[in-house]
Motif scaffolding. Structure first.
Motif, short mmCIF file in Angstrom:
data_model
loop_
_atom_site.label_atom_id
_atom_site.label_comp_id
_atom_site.label_asym_id
_atom_site.label_seq_id
_atom_site.Cartn_x
_atom_site.Cartn_y
_atom_site.Cartn_z
N ASP A 91 0.52 -1.24 -0.11
CA ASP A 91 0.36 -0.08 -0.19
C ASP A 91 0.89 1.14 -0.24
OD1 ASP A 91 0.16 1.12 2.10
OD2 ASP A 91 -0.15 -1.08 3.28
N PRO A 92 0.65 2.75 -0.30
CA PRO A 92 1.18 3.35 -0.59
C PRO A 92 1.62 4.08 0.25
CG PRO A 92 -1.18 3.51 -1.47
CD PRO A 92 -0.91 2.55 -0.64
N GLU A 93 1.23 3.56 2.25
CA GLU A 93 2.23 4.25 3.16
C GLU A 93 3.25 3.28 3.50
OE1 GLU A 93 -0.48 4.53 6.54
OE2 GLU A 93 0.78 4.26 8.06
N THR A 94 3.46 1.80 3.54
CA THR A 94 4.08 1.08 2.62
C THR A 94 5.26 1.09 2.45
OG1 THR A 94 2.96 -0.14 3.96
CG2 THR A 94 4.84 -1.41 4.04
N THR A 95 4.38 1.30 0.88
CA THR A 95 5.83 1.98 0.20
C THR A 95 6.48 2.76 0.39
OG1 THR A 95 4.09 1.09 -1.79
CG2 THR A 95 6.22 2.45 -2.35
N ARG A 96 6.18 4.05 0.97
CA ARG A 96 7.45 4.81 1.40
C ARG A 96 8.23 4.91 1.97
NH1 ARG A 96 7.23 10.48 1.49
NH2 ARG A 96 6.38 11.29 -0.14
N SER A 97 7.56 4.00 3.00
CA SER A 97 8.88 3.55 4.30
C SER A 97 9.84 2.46 3.38
CB SER A 97 7.64 2.63 5.60
OG SER A 97 7.05 1.18 5.27
N ILE A 98 9.19 1.86 2.72
CA ILE A 98 10.21 0.81 1.92
C ILE A 98 11.49 1.25 1.11
CG2 ILE A 98 10.99 -0.97 0.20
CD1 ILE A 98 9.45 -2.06 3.47
N LEU A 99 11.11 2.66 0.45
CA LEU A 99 11.76 3.70 -0.32
C LEU A 99 12.15 4.16 0.74
CD1 LEU A 99 8.76 4.68 -3.05
CD2 LEU A 99 10.75 2.77 -3.41
N ASP A 100 11.80 5.05 1.78
CA ASP A 100 12.99 5.73 2.73
C ASP A 100 13.54 4.74 3.15
OD1 ASP A 100 11.58 8.04 2.51
OD2 ASP A 100 10.19 7.34 4.68
N LEU A 101 13.92 3.24 3.54
CA LEU A 101 14.11 2.23 3.73
C LEU A 101 16.16 2.20 2.74
CD1 LEU A 101 15.62 0.01 5.26
CD2 LEU A 101 14.06 -1.08 4.21
N LEU A 102 15.24 2.40 1.18
CA LEU A 102 16.32 1.41 -0.20
C LEU A 102 17.56 3.47 0.35
CD1 LEU A 102 14.29 0.48 -2.37
CD2 LEU A 102 15.53 -0.83 -0.64
N LYS A 103 16.54 4.33 0.46
CA LYS A 103 17.08 5.33 0.39
C LYS A 103 18.47 5.30 1.86
CE LYS A 103 16.88 9.76 -0.97
NZ LYS A 103 16.40 10.65 -2.04
N GLN A 104 17.79 4.99 2.65
CA GLN A 104 18.82 4.95 3.71
C GLN A 104 20.06 3.81 3.58
OE1 GLN A 104 16.95 3.29 7.51
NE2 GLN A 104 19.05 3.60 8.52
N ILE A 105 19.49 3.19 3.32
CA ILE A 105 21.23 2.25 2.55
C ILE A 105 21.91 3.29 1.41
CG2 ILE A 105 21.34 0.27 1.39
CD1 ILE A 105 18.21 -0.73 2.75
N ASN A 106 20.99 3.29 0.18
CA ASN A 106 21.67 4.73 -0.40
C ASN A 106 22.97 4.84 0.25
OD1 ASN A 106 21.36 6.93 -2.36
ND2 ASN A 106 22.56 5.68 -3.44
N ARG A 107 22.61 5.67 0.97
CA ARG A 107 23.23 7.16 1.26
C ARG A 107 24.49 6.19 2.74
NH1 ARG A 107 18.53 9.72 3.61
NH2 ARG A 107 19.19 9.30 5.54
N GLU A 108 24.14 5.51 3.37
CA GLU A 108 24.57 5.14 3.98
C GLU A 108 25.78 3.71 4.44
OE1 GLU A 108 22.61 3.57 7.52
OE2 GLU A 108 21.32 5.33 7.75
N LEU A 109 25.27 2.61 3.23
CA LEU A 109 26.12 1.49 2.82
C LEU A 109 26.70 2.13 0.89
CD1 LEU A 109 24.18 -1.20 3.42
CD2 LEU A 109 25.47 0.15 4.93
N GLY A 110 26.38 3.75 0.69
CA GLY A 110 26.67 4.02 -0.99
C GLY A 110 26.57 3.06 -1.78
N LEU A 111 25.44 2.13 -1.91
CA LEU A 111 24.81 1.39 -2.25
C LEU A 111 24.12 1.90 -3.59
CD1 LEU A 111 24.99 -1.65 -1.87
CD2 LEU A 111 23.02 -1.61 -1.67
N THR A 112 24.71 1.01 -5.48
CA THR A 112 24.31 1.84 -6.07
C THR A 112 22.71 0.99 -6.38
OG1 THR A 112 25.99 1.87 -7.04
CG2 THR A 112 24.36 2.23 -8.95
N ILE A 113 21.74 1.34 -6.50
CA ILE A 113 20.29 1.19 -6.50
C ILE A 113 20.03 1.58 -7.77
CG2 ILE A 113 18.34 0.77 -5.32
CD1 ILE A 113 19.00 1.48 -2.84
N VAL A 114 19.31 0.20 -8.76
CA VAL A 114 18.01 0.17 -9.89
C VAL A 114 17.20 0.14 -9.68
CG1 VAL A 114 18.60 -0.82 -12.06
CG2 VAL A 114 20.19 -0.95 -11.15
N LEU A 115 16.37 0.90 -9.81
CA LEU A 115 14.41 1.04 -9.12
C LEU A 115 13.51 0.62 -10.67
CD1 LEU A 115 14.05 3.29 -6.19
CD2 LEU A 115 12.14 1.70 -7.29
#
Ligand SMILES: Nc1ncnc2c1ncn2[C@@H]1O[C@H](COP(=O)(O)OP(=O)(O)O)[C@@H](O)[C@H]1O
Ligand SMILES: [Mg+2]
Length: 343
Positions: A172-196
């Motif tokens: 659902d949209p709210e859960t989507t947002r929380s998962i996308l926030d997590l991906l963003k955090q991982i991208n920032r903290e671990l420097g991971l390249t993400i293809v979405l």
């Protein structure tokens, strides 16, 4: 970090060949969150499976983290694939294993010792916020939590790249947002390249730096997310953007405007602006300077990647020369002005 050179993918279908990917050239930089959007059947899943060579391209080269995957033999390819994690729409968890057991699986398969696995998995469980659920089974957790397990499992082999194929499409949209926030955090903290990979422009809007639009196996448009939102060039992009910005007028407004345009004067325009021009009252300044009548029909102000973004459909009326001058003024101020010829 990721480079696709002249990649094509051709499948034998029931009615002859299917060109799922056609001559794809794509460069994704290290540390970027890169979105690939397209309608169903556009070739998105094929493209993402080509990046880790789950699907070997019929032609072209795939380079990830400096290694040309298309040139590797099976052993080194398996090795290279550890640098690429992947998450899926339907999570693909083992129902007989706990949260911990699912995340540990790739490490067990790699022959890592029990203690080292424990040491690697615990911080991942914490990172994705599932400390309280570590001993639960997939059937006992929510969809969003399942995707968090999927993300932690993908990170277990410490990849440099994370591929996501519609990872939020079942949420659902709210859960989507929380998962996308997590991906963003991982991208920032671990420097991971993400293809979405996604079919939802909302997802692109929320997290991506750049985006490519895929249609019938071809990249029809690519660029920075704000640029593509401001000036979509391809019909498919416009159609996909319809979900998040007001390109289409609501039916009732359309009817009213059509009637007005038949009888009266005025021009139907779409104004799009980002950053500075949203904060300054350029529209009211144009109205005052050039003595216009402006009727705002439809629109919104939003935020993309922390930058304000606006899109308005307006009916503008005034002396023809004044109207032209006003449009020139708006363009000078960085507003994108597009005449909507038909409603
Ligand atoms: N293994 C395959 N064999 C034959 N055709 C395939 C195979 N995988 C995908 N296709 C075809 O390639 C096209 C793109 O599919 P896909 O990449 O799944 O699109 P998307 O993920 O954008 O919905 C579709 O026409 C699909 O039927
Ligand atoms: Mg797909």
């Amino acid at each position: 970090m990721i480079e696709l050179r002249n990649v094509s993918q051709r499948f034998a279908g029931p009615h002859g060949w299917v060109d799922a990917l056609h001559d794809i050239d794509l460069t994704i930089a290290a540390g970027e969150i890169f979105g690939i959007i397209g309608r169903s059947g556009a070739g998105k899943s094929t493209l993402v499976r080509t990046i880790n060579l789950l699907a070997r391209p019929t032609a072209g080269e795939v380079v990830v983290a400096g290694r040309t995957l298309t040139g590797l033999s099976p052993g080194p390819l398996r090795e290279a694939r550890r640098e690429i994690g992947m998450i899926f729409q339907h999570f693909n968890l083992l129902s007989s294993r706990t949260v911990f057991g699912n995340i540990a699986l790739p490490l067990e398969l790699a022959g890592i010792k029990r203690q080292a696995i424990e040491a690697a998995v615990m911080p991942l469980i914490e990172l994705v916020g599932l400390s309280a659920q570590r001993d639960r089974y997939p059937a006992q957790i929510s969809g969003g939590q399942k995707q968090r397990v999927g993300i932690a499992r993908a990170l277990a082999s410490r990849p440099k790249v994370l591929l996501s194929d519609e990872a939020t499409s079942a949420l659902d949209p709210e859960t989507t947002r929380s998962i996308l926030d997590l991906l963003k955090q991982i991208n920032r903290e671990l420097g991971l390249t993400i293809v979405l990979i996604t079919h939802q422009m909302e997802v692109i809007k929320q997290v991506c730096d750049r985006v490519a639009v895929l249609d019938a196996g071809r990249i029809v448009e690519a660029g920075g997310v704000i640029d593509v939102f401001l000036r979509p060039r391809h019909d498919v992009t416009r159609a996909l953007l319809g979900d998040v910005i007001a390109h289409e007028l609501p039916g009732a407004v359309k009817a009213r405007v059509a009637k007005h345009l038949e009888t009266g004067a005025g021009q139907l325009l779409r104004l799009a602006f980002a950053g500075g021009s949203v904060d300054r009252p350029v529209l009211s300044e144009a109205i005052r300077r050039y003595a216009l009548d402006v009727n705002i029909l439809h629109g919104q102000i939003d935020e993309i990647q922390g930058r304000a973004f606006g899109s308005l459909a307006v009916l503008a009326d005034g002396e023809p020369q004044q109207l032209d001058a006003a449009l020139a003024f708006l363009r000078e101020q960085g507003v994108i002005v597009e005449a909507l010829s038909h409603v």
